[in-house]
Design an enzyme around this catalytic site. Structure first.
Site, PDB file in Angstrom:
ATOM      1  N   SER A 167      39.104  36.528  41.134  1.00 56.87           N
ATOM      2  CA  SER A 167      39.988  36.983  40.072  1.00 56.87           C
ATOM      3  C   SER A 167      40.440  38.388  40.432  1.00 56.87           C
ATOM      4  O   SER A 167      39.814  39.055  41.263  1.00 56.87           O
ATOM      5  CB  SER A 167      39.218  37.000  38.748  1.00 56.87           C
ATOM      6  OG  SER A 167      39.912  37.720  37.747  1.00 56.87           O
ATOM      7  N   TYR A 204      31.326  38.212  33.820  1.00 57.02           N
ATOM      8  CA  TYR A 204      32.448  37.642  34.567  1.00 57.02           C
ATOM      9  C   TYR A 204      32.864  38.580  35.694  1.00 57.02           C
ATOM     10  O   TYR A 204      33.014  38.174  36.851  1.00 57.02           O
ATOM     11  CB  TYR A 204      33.615  37.388  33.613  1.00 57.02           C
ATOM     12  CG  TYR A 204      34.817  36.722  34.239  1.00 57.02           C
ATOM     13  CD1 TYR A 204      34.873  35.340  34.372  1.00 57.02           C
ATOM     14  CD2 TYR A 204      35.909  37.468  34.681  1.00 57.02           C
ATOM     15  CE1 TYR A 204      35.980  34.712  34.937  1.00 57.02           C
ATOM     16  CE2 TYR A 204      37.016  36.858  35.235  1.00 57.02           C
ATOM     17  CZ  TYR A 204      37.051  35.481  35.368  1.00 57.02           C
ATOM     18  OH  TYR A 204      38.147  34.875  35.921  1.00 57.02           O
TER      19      TYR A 204
END
Length: 264
Positions: free
Chosen positions: A146, A159
């Protein structure tokens, strides 16, 4: 279904592929000539995605796989190899999102996030490498990182930690796998309008006390060059390019796909 032959004769295993980014990548691979194993916690969804590819003339199977379960990963990988005739490409894509500030984050949810993103990447990588090393045909391992593999945002501690961790895993795999002609890279998308992202919009609106429109404009897209979400097609095309890349000139790298959000 085959639109080109970039991956003709290859076999790909894509985790978290019953929907969203994983499904888009699996479909792109099938169009490029690969046989694809759709691995997902949702067996019915995996079978349905595989059936869609098959109906369009591709070759695919659905595999039930909990990427945090060592036995399930090893069994699912073995089934992919047995039924499709090998394994040349792994896309470690399975993931979830839970948003809370660190001070309120339950330890159980922290561990769940790391298990899915990091343990899942490790277990699927290990199972794949054991085959690739033995088979000695080489291959490609791709991790779904990401922009948060490089940056941080509030409410996303596990995350962000996990996505940063994938960079380290990919770089080690690139070095260890080189003698076996195994390459590894990390795809780092910006925000893609999947159910995972759509779920975050109202959650962040509540946490920050702003509107959902403000979440989109002032948080998710504020640093892009054009105010546009990254698309499934953007990510799938990048995954296809990396899977088909012919040499170790491109290994151990992170490729950011984000409309200019985070430039490196």
């Amino acid at each position: 279904m085959q639109a080109n032959a970039q991956l003709h004769g290859k076999v790909a295993l894509v985790t978290g592929a019953a929907s969203g980014i994983g499904k888009a990548i699996a479909t792109a691979y099938a169009r490029a000539g690969a046989a694809v194993a759709i691995a997902d916690l949702n067996q019915q969804g995996a079978d349905a995605a595989a059936a869609e590819i098959t109906a369009q003339g591709g070759r695919a199977i659905g595999i039930a796989m909990d990427v945090t379960d060592e036995a399930a990963v090893d069994a699912g990988t073995a089934r992919c190899i047995q039924e499709l005739g090998g394994l040349d490409i792994l896309v470690s894509n399975a993931g979830i999102q839970i948003v809370k500030p660190v001070v309120d984050f339950p330890y159980a949810e922290w561990k769940k996030m790391l298990a899915i993103h990091m343990d899942g990447a490790f277990l699927t990588t290990r199972a794949t490498l054991r085959h690739m090393y033995k088979d000695r045909r080489g291959g490609t391992i791709l991790y779904m990182g990401s922009v948060h593999s490089h940056l941080a945002s509030k409410l996303k501690a596990p995350y962000v930690a996990a996505k940063h961790g994938l960079l380290g895993l990919a770089r080690v795999v690139a070095k260890e796998g080189a003698e076996y002609n195994v390459r590894s890279n990390v795809i780092c998308p910006g925000f893609v309008r999947t159910p995972l992202v759509d779920k975050q919009i109202p959650e962040q609106a509540r946490e920050f006390g702003i509107t959902e429109e403000q979440v989109i404009k002032t948080i998710m897209l504020k640093d892009t060059v054009d105010g546009v979400f990254t698309t499934l097609e953007d990510v799938a095309e990048t995954a296809l390019f990396l899977a088909a890349f012919p040499s170790a000139a491109l290994t151990g790298q992170s490729i950011t796909v984000s409309h200019g959000w985070h430039m490196q």
